[in-house]
Design an enzyme around this catalytic site. Structure first.
Site, mmCIF file in Angstrom:
data_model
loop_
_atom_site.group_PDB
_atom_site.id
_atom_site.type_symbol
_atom_site.label_atom_id
_atom_site.label_comp_id
_atom_site.label_asym_id
_atom_site.label_seq_id
_atom_site.Cartn_x
_atom_site.Cartn_y
_atom_site.Cartn_z
ATOM 1 N N MET A 30 0.832 -1.204 0.000
ATOM 2 C CA MET A 30 0.000 0.000 0.000
ATOM 3 C C MET A 30 0.872 1.262 0.000
ATOM 4 S SD MET A 30 -3.435 -0.883 2.033
ATOM 5 C CE MET A 30 -2.866 -0.575 3.685
ATOM 6 N N LEU A 33 6.585 3.109 1.759
ATOM 7 C CA LEU A 33 7.433 1.920 1.900
ATOM 8 C C LEU A 33 8.550 2.120 2.927
ATOM 9 C CD1 LEU A 33 7.697 0.992 -1.893
ATOM 10 C CD2 LEU A 33 6.013 0.238 -0.204
ATOM 11 N N HIS A 37 9.254 -3.587 3.367
ATOM 12 C CA HIS A 37 8.863 -3.775 1.962
ATOM 13 C C HIS A 37 10.099 -4.058 1.096
ATOM 14 C CE1 HIS A 37 5.596 -0.975 3.476
ATOM 15 N NE2 HIS A 37 4.874 -1.945 2.983
ATOM 16 N N GLN A 61 -10.441 -2.632 1.994
ATOM 17 C CA GLN A 61 -10.010 -3.276 3.240
ATOM 18 C C GLN A 61 -10.021 -2.320 4.424
ATOM 19 O OE1 GLN A 61 -6.136 -4.265 1.444
ATOM 20 N NE2 GLN A 61 -5.218 -3.652 3.374
ATOM 21 N N LYS A 150 4.928 -10.198 9.067
ATOM 22 C CA LYS A 150 4.409 -9.125 9.928
ATOM 23 C C LYS A 150 2.872 -9.190 10.020
ATOM 24 C CE LYS A 150 3.527 -4.903 11.535
ATOM 25 N NZ LYS A 150 2.496 -4.352 10.726
ATOM 26 N N ASP A 151 2.244 -9.445 8.863
ATOM 27 C CA ASP A 151 0.785 -9.572 8.815
ATOM 28 C C ASP A 151 0.474 -11.062 8.677
ATOM 29 O OD1 ASP A 151 -0.062 -6.555 8.425
ATOM 30 O OD2 ASP A 151 1.688 -6.914 7.185
HETATM 31 P P1 AMP Z 1 1.437 -2.968 3.547
HETATM 32 O O1 AMP Z 1 2.007 -1.969 2.593
HETATM 33 O O2 AMP Z 1 1.569 -2.577 4.982
HETATM 34 O O3 AMP Z 1 0.052 -3.428 3.171
HETATM 35 O O4 AMP Z 1 2.344 -4.267 3.431
HETATM 36 C C1 AMP Z 1 2.666 -4.814 2.203
HETATM 37 C C2 AMP Z 1 3.445 -6.076 2.415
HETATM 38 O O5 AMP Z 1 4.627 -5.793 3.170
HETATM 39 C C3 AMP Z 1 2.673 -7.139 3.221
HETATM 40 O O6 AMP Z 1 2.983 -8.424 2.695
HETATM 41 C C4 AMP Z 1 3.251 -6.975 4.599
HETATM 42 O O7 AMP Z 1 3.165 -8.132 5.403
HETATM 43 C C5 AMP Z 1 4.692 -6.645 4.281
HETATM 44 N N1 AMP Z 1 5.324 -5.974 5.417
HETATM 45 C C6 AMP Z 1 4.878 -4.876 6.072
HETATM 46 N N2 AMP Z 1 5.698 -4.579 7.103
HETATM 47 C C7 AMP Z 1 6.671 -5.532 7.105
HETATM 48 C C8 AMP Z 1 7.810 -5.802 7.932
HETATM 49 N N3 AMP Z 1 8.099 -5.034 8.967
HETATM 50 N N4 AMP Z 1 8.583 -6.855 7.630
HETATM 51 C C9 AMP Z 1 8.275 -7.663 6.569
HETATM 52 N N5 AMP Z 1 7.227 -7.460 5.757
HETATM 53 C C10 AMP Z 1 6.438 -6.424 6.021
#
Ligand code: AMP
Length: 278
Positions: A30, A33, A37, A61, A150-151
């Protein structure tokens, strides 16, 4: 590194790579970054010849009272970080490209999406995630998709969804990237005040303490409850701290079940989630 906005451009580019027999990976994000990411991109580059990063703040979401309107955006920073990481393409569709007028179809999730963790507090969340991610997988047609631990519940939901829908993209789990003090990196960390930021690593500390206690023989449910109490006493508003089956996220039944500890808690108006293995 090109930025494209349409499904048609994405399909053309990825199928061009495929005709050259390149392996491809997609990293759905999303935006806003951070190094978490970047770790997904780096992991993708180890498996694939070409990595496409999608940046889409998915309205489906977010609940009505959530932070869709103020979700952080940083197009310039995102581009710089992705270029530096070696990503090959950014796909940043507008909401109307993903959900054109008349769009009515939704991926309805169950199983790992309905185990009483995030779903208790964000009931629309996983259908929204699964709908967007299924579309991104089908649009991109990549060999691999990188998702962060993380998620953790999301990782399980997306893996199940891709398998159930026979989408041939293989979901790869990437370990959580943390700040030096243990706080899991998150785009939402930038909402934290200075005092909250100082408190935030406590979530990880309490989860690790609970994991340690379980390793030494404590009952998982009691260790999780102790972590929840400690976080409440430290000023967090705890949504949950739970010990679950690390594979299925179901409640624990047997001593031999693999255990994952998962937590969600608020500091002020910021909701933080984290999880650790035992
Ligand atoms: P988001 O932009 O927060 O929706 O996350 C996009 C992707 O990055 C998802 O697969 C998250 O699980 C991953 N992600 C977010 N934060 C972390 C982190 N600290 N370590 C590893 N992956 C992450």
């Amino acid at each position: 590194m090109e930025t494209i906005n349409t499904v048609e451009q994405l399909r053309r580019t990825v199928s061009g790579w495929r005709t050259q027999e390149m392996r491809t990976a997609v990293v759905p994000t999303m935006g806003a970054l951070h190094e978490g990411h970047v770790a997904l991109v780096q992991h993708g580059l180890r498996l694939a010849d070409r990595v496409v990063v999608t940046i889409f703040v998915n309205p489906k979401q977010f609940g009505a009272n959530e932070d869709l309107g103020k979700y952080p955006r940083d197009e310039v920073g995102d581009r710089r970080k992705l270029k530096q990481a070696g990503a090959h393409l950014i796909y940043a569709p507008a909401a109307l490209e993903m959900y054109p007028e008349g769009f009515v179809t939704e991926v309805v999730t169950s199983g790992p999406a309905k185990v009483g963790l995030e779903d208790r507090f964000r009931p629309h969340f996983f259908n929204g995630v699964a709908t967007a991610v299924a579309k991104l997988f089908i649009q991109a047609g990549c060999d691999y998709a990188m998702f962060g631990e993380k998620d953790y519940q999301q990782l399980k939901v997306v893996t199940r969804m891709a398998s159930d829908l026979d989408i041939p993209t293989v979901v790869i789990a990437v370990p959580t990237m943390r700040e030096q003090d243990g706080l899991a990196m998150s785009s939402r960390n930038r909402y934290l005040s200075r005092e909250e930021r100082a408190q935030a690593p406590r979530i990880h500390r309490e989860l690790e303490a609970a994991a340690d206690a379980i390793r030494k023989g404590a009952a998982p449910a009691q260790a999780a409850a102790a972590a929840a109490r400690a976080l409440s006493q430290a000023g967090f508003r705890v949504d949950y701290v739970e010990a679950r089956n690390a594979d299925t996220l179901a409640e624990l039944h047997a001593m031999s079940d693999p255990v994952r500890l998962l937590a969600a808690a608020w500091l002020g108006s910021t909701r933080l989630i984290d999880n650790v293995g035992v």
